[in-house]
Design a protein around this motif. Structure first.
Motif, mmCIF file in Angstrom:
data_model
loop_
_atom_site.group_PDB
_atom_site.id
_atom_site.type_symbol
_atom_site.label_atom_id
_atom_site.label_comp_id
_atom_site.label_asym_id
_atom_site.label_seq_id
_atom_site.Cartn_x
_atom_site.Cartn_y
_atom_site.Cartn_z
ATOM 1 N N TYR A 92 -44.827 -102.644 -61.766
ATOM 2 C CA TYR A 92 -45.627 -102.343 -60.430
ATOM 3 C C TYR A 92 -47.022 -102.282 -61.096
ATOM 4 N N ARG A 93 -48.015 -102.960 -60.236
ATOM 5 C CA ARG A 93 -49.294 -102.382 -60.245
ATOM 6 C C ARG A 93 -49.728 -100.701 -59.944
ATOM 7 N N ASP A 94 -50.454 -100.370 -60.455
ATOM 8 C CA ASP A 94 -50.878 -98.887 -60.508
ATOM 9 C C ASP A 94 -50.974 -98.483 -58.898
ATOM 10 N N PRO A 95 -51.980 -99.235 -58.212
ATOM 11 C CA PRO A 95 -52.386 -98.753 -56.546
ATOM 12 C C PRO A 95 -51.016 -98.364 -56.078
ATOM 13 N N VAL A 96 -49.737 -99.072 -56.330
ATOM 14 C CA VAL A 96 -48.808 -99.182 -55.422
ATOM 15 C C VAL A 96 -47.605 -98.380 -56.142
ATOM 16 N N LYS A 97 -47.605 -97.691 -57.233
ATOM 17 C CA LYS A 97 -46.629 -97.226 -58.138
ATOM 18 C C LYS A 97 -46.340 -95.921 -57.338
ATOM 19 N N GLY A 98 -44.894 -95.707 -57.075
ATOM 20 C CA GLY A 98 -44.380 -94.436 -56.434
ATOM 21 C C GLY A 98 -44.272 -94.689 -54.937
ATOM 22 N N ARG A 99 -44.907 -95.729 -54.269
ATOM 23 C CA ARG A 99 -44.755 -96.109 -52.871
ATOM 24 C C ARG A 99 -44.292 -97.385 -52.317
ATOM 25 N N PHE A 100 -44.098 -98.461 -53.204
ATOM 26 C CA PHE A 100 -43.580 -99.503 -53.085
ATOM 27 C C PHE A 100 -42.601 -99.886 -53.774
ATOM 28 N N THR A 101 -41.532 -100.481 -53.329
ATOM 29 C CA THR A 101 -40.286 -100.700 -53.944
ATOM 30 C C THR A 101 -39.975 -102.376 -53.874
ATOM 31 N N ILE A 102 -39.534 -102.970 -54.836
ATOM 32 C CA ILE A 102 -39.272 -104.406 -54.778
ATOM 33 C C ILE A 102 -37.944 -104.223 -55.037
ATOM 34 N N SER A 103 -37.067 -105.182 -54.233
ATOM 35 C CA SER A 103 -35.723 -105.174 -54.604
ATOM 36 C C SER A 103 -35.304 -106.783 -54.227
ATOM 37 N N ARG A 104 -34.131 -107.009 -54.438
ATOM 38 C CA ARG A 104 -33.540 -108.460 -53.867
ATOM 39 C C ARG A 104 -32.141 -108.420 -53.696
ATOM 40 N N ASP A 105 -31.891 -109.260 -52.686
ATOM 41 C CA ASP A 105 -30.441 -109.627 -52.263
ATOM 42 C C ASP A 105 -29.984 -110.764 -52.549
ATOM 43 N N ASN A 106 -29.121 -110.803 -53.448
ATOM 44 C CA ASN A 106 -28.613 -111.992 -54.211
ATOM 45 C C ASN A 106 -27.620 -112.916 -53.468
ATOM 46 N N ALA A 107 -27.244 -112.250 -52.379
ATOM 47 C CA ALA A 107 -26.464 -112.936 -51.464
ATOM 48 C C ALA A 107 -27.131 -114.006 -50.580
ATOM 49 N N GLY A 108 -28.245 -113.214 -50.021
ATOM 50 C CA GLY A 108 -29.182 -114.132 -49.227
ATOM 51 C C GLY A 108 -30.322 -114.682 -49.618
ATOM 52 N N ASN A 109 -30.466 -114.636 -51.110
ATOM 53 C CA ASN A 109 -31.672 -115.071 -51.695
ATOM 54 C C ASN A 109 -32.866 -114.428 -50.999
ATOM 55 N N ILE A 110 -33.062 -113.215 -50.762
ATOM 56 C CA ILE A 110 -34.134 -112.630 -50.169
ATOM 57 C C ILE A 110 -34.802 -111.680 -50.938
ATOM 58 N N LEU A 111 -35.998 -111.648 -51.211
ATOM 59 C CA LEU A 111 -36.890 -110.647 -51.848
ATOM 60 C C LEU A 111 -37.471 -109.637 -51.144
ATOM 61 N N TYR A 112 -37.629 -108.453 -51.217
ATOM 62 C CA TYR A 112 -37.910 -107.198 -50.376
ATOM 63 C C TYR A 112 -39.129 -106.700 -51.016
ATOM 64 N N LEU A 113 -39.894 -105.944 -49.983
ATOM 65 C CA LEU A 113 -40.866 -105.014 -50.445
ATOM 66 C C LEU A 113 -41.065 -103.894 -49.714
ATOM 67 N N GLN A 114 -40.253 -102.924 -49.934
ATOM 68 C CA GLN A 114 -40.352 -101.806 -49.081
ATOM 69 C C GLN A 114 -41.784 -100.776 -49.311
ATOM 70 N N MET A 115 -42.316 -100.772 -48.240
ATOM 71 C CA MET A 115 -43.778 -100.042 -48.509
ATOM 72 C C MET A 115 -43.682 -98.725 -47.900
ATOM 73 N N ASN A 116 -43.849 -97.775 -48.437
ATOM 74 C CA ASN A 116 -43.941 -96.145 -47.822
ATOM 75 C C ASN A 116 -45.120 -95.655 -48.074
ATOM 76 N N SER A 117 -45.543 -94.691 -47.574
ATOM 77 C CA SER A 117 -46.870 -93.749 -47.388
ATOM 78 C C SER A 117 -48.134 -94.882 -47.342
ATOM 79 N N LEU A 118 -47.960 -95.656 -46.490
ATOM 80 C CA LEU A 118 -49.111 -96.637 -46.476
ATOM 81 C C LEU A 118 -50.383 -96.052 -46.149
ATOM 82 N N LYS A 119 -51.484 -96.792 -46.704
ATOM 83 C CA LYS A 119 -52.916 -96.400 -46.661
ATOM 84 C C LYS A 119 -53.777 -97.396 -46.172
ATOM 85 N N PRO A 120 -54.926 -97.000 -45.356
ATOM 86 C CA PRO A 120 -55.616 -98.028 -44.899
ATOM 87 C C PRO A 120 -55.958 -99.180 -46.094
#
Length: 122
Positions: free
Chosen positions: A59-87
């Protein structure tokens, strides 16, 4: 080239969460490095993070600890979970894929989606 497809963007209040999804073509899934980057008006594109073929995530520093990348191998889907969002997270978010690890880590993907807008209100 545009071959990936993002979804899940929207408008949220600061402190809120969103999850972005990206459908990745099957021929890229196992052998391409993948990731997310973002771009806001008047700014250059900014990397968010990448996931390598062995599953290592960086992860790049501005998003560390807030964003999470994951993947669903069954569906070939890449996710980006974004928490504690800022303007300052407001941007068009793109997913990308590249067979070359160097281009991936510089977020210069050979293939990407058309983007999904994320707007965070203060």
């Amino acid at each position: 080239q545009v071959r990936l497809e993002e979804s899940g963007g929207g408008s949220v209040q600061a402190g809120g969460s969103l999850r972005l999804s990206c459908v990745v073509p099957g021929d890229m899934w196992s052998s391409y490095c993948m990731g997310w980057f973002r771009q806001s008006p008047g700014n250059e594109h900014e990397g968010v993070g990448v996931i390598e073929t062995d599953g290592k995530i960086i992860y790049r520093d501005p998003v560390k600890g807030r964003f999470t990348i994951s993947r669903d191998n069954a569906g070939n889907i890449l996710y980006l979970q974004m928490n504690s969002l800022k303007p300052e997270d407001t941007a068009m978010y793109y997913c990308g894929a590249d067979p070359d690890r160097i281009y991936c880590h510089t977020f210069s993907f050979a293939y990407r989606g058309q983007g999904t807008q994320v707007t965070v209100a203060s």
